[in-house]
Design a protein around this motif. Structure first.
Motif, PDB file in Angstrom:
ATOM      1  N   LEU A   8       0.879  -1.175   0.000  1.00 35.52           N
ATOM      2  CA  LEU A   8       0.000   0.000   0.000  1.00 35.52           C
ATOM      3  C   LEU A   8       0.916   1.223   0.000  1.00 35.52           C
ATOM      4  N   PRO A  47       0.935 -10.312   0.801  1.00 36.02           N
ATOM      5  CA  PRO A  47       0.544  -8.936   0.478  1.00 36.02           C
ATOM      6  C   PRO A  47      -0.952  -8.869   0.189  1.00 36.02           C
ATOM      7  N   ILE A  48      -1.552  -7.727   0.501  1.00 34.92           N
ATOM      8  CA  ILE A  48      -2.974  -7.508   0.220  1.00 34.92           C
ATOM      9  C   ILE A  48      -3.181  -7.361  -1.291  1.00 34.92           C
ATOM     10  N   VAL A  49      -2.324  -6.592  -1.913  1.00 36.78           N
ATOM     11  CA  VAL A  49      -2.492  -6.264  -3.331  1.00 36.78           C
ATOM     12  C   VAL A  49      -1.696  -7.264  -4.186  1.00 36.78           C
ATOM     13  N   PRO A  50      -2.328  -7.842  -5.218  1.00 37.12           N
ATOM     14  CA  PRO A  50      -1.630  -8.800  -6.087  1.00 37.12           C
ATOM     15  C   PRO A  50      -0.432  -8.156  -6.781  1.00 37.12           C
ATOM     16  N   CYS A 128       2.054  -1.856   6.827  1.00 41.44           N
ATOM     17  CA  CYS A 128       1.630  -2.530   8.056  1.00 41.44           C
ATOM     18  C   CYS A 128       0.743  -1.630   8.919  1.00 41.44           C
ATOM     19  N   ILE A 131      -2.700  -1.199   7.282  1.00 38.35           N
ATOM     20  CA  ILE A 131      -3.542  -2.390   7.479  1.00 38.35           C
ATOM     21  C   ILE A 131      -4.053  -2.453   8.911  1.00 38.35           C
TER      22      ILE A 131
END
Lengths: 147, 147
Positions: A8, A47-50, A128, A131
């Motif tokens: 992010l 990771p959240i985002v691909p 971090c 999130i």
């Protein structure tokens, strides 16, 4: 050459990349290696985002001349392809610099390794923290219905 | 002139801004107005990222020539300052375009209003989807201890 997950995007990323670019002086090109899902997973967290989207966002940044996805198996193969004069290590990356320098030398790679230590302070200066804030925030019911 | 909250940056933002910039042709400058905390709060939800940091990240984008924080009280005062030739409305912004054009005319502002309808598809193409994914994800205990 700079590296990272860039899950992010926050101003800390901008600072690290700007400092990296400065080391290349006037003619310097900044190439950013975005970590693959599989390698991040092994080191810290999913990771959240691909990875494809993380790459696209890094490519949107002013300071970045080129961005590529890293190797899934051998980080040094990426270094071999890019042939950077300088490799920068971000403030929150805990590579052993001596080990890294030795491994580069073993492979005949002449890149200088520079740790970027300064940190740009902003309130949410890590993926971090962002999130964590999202996990702890309260949202009214139905906040995510439309998305 | 483009506007938005830009809470968590994704390729959809990049697409909207690029399309906006294109309308200005070769000599065009893209000025982006980043929404204030107070105005977003009234319209949808509290942004995760504070306005100063959202501004900083928008300023980091290649396509952006200038970015400013919007007005907390009167959106037209910002238009008056920037004096844009074109105002673009993003795909997920549900302004009434006729109302907007009338209000601009009333104030003697000659900006053309253009809706950007296309959308760049990526799996997490809205801040809302990113937040939703983070809310629903499972993280191992202690994942956020170090941040």
């Amino acid at each position: 050459m700079a590296t990272g997950t860039f899950d992010l995007i926050h101003p800390g990323h901008g600072y690290y990349l700007k400092e990296s670019k400065k080391l290349g002086e006037d003619e310097g090109r900044l190439v950013v290696v975005v970590a693959r899902e599989s390698t991040v997973q092994a080191r810290k967290r999913v990771p959240i985002v691909p990875e494809k989207q993380r790459l696209e966002v890094v490519q949107m940044l002013k300071v970045v001349d080129e961005a590529v996805l890293g190797s899934e198996t051998d980080m040094f193969s990426t270094v071999q392809e890019i042939k950077p004069d300088i490799i920068t290590i971000g403030p929150d990356q805990n590579f052993d610099l001596d080990w890294l320098r030795q491994e580069l030398e073993k492979r005949g790679l002449e890149a200088e390794v520079v740790k970027i230590n300064d940190y740009h302070e902003s309130s949410l200066d890590s993926s971090c923290k962002i999130i964590k804030k999202i996990r702890e925030a309260e949202f009214p019911p139905g906040s995510f219905k439309h998305c």
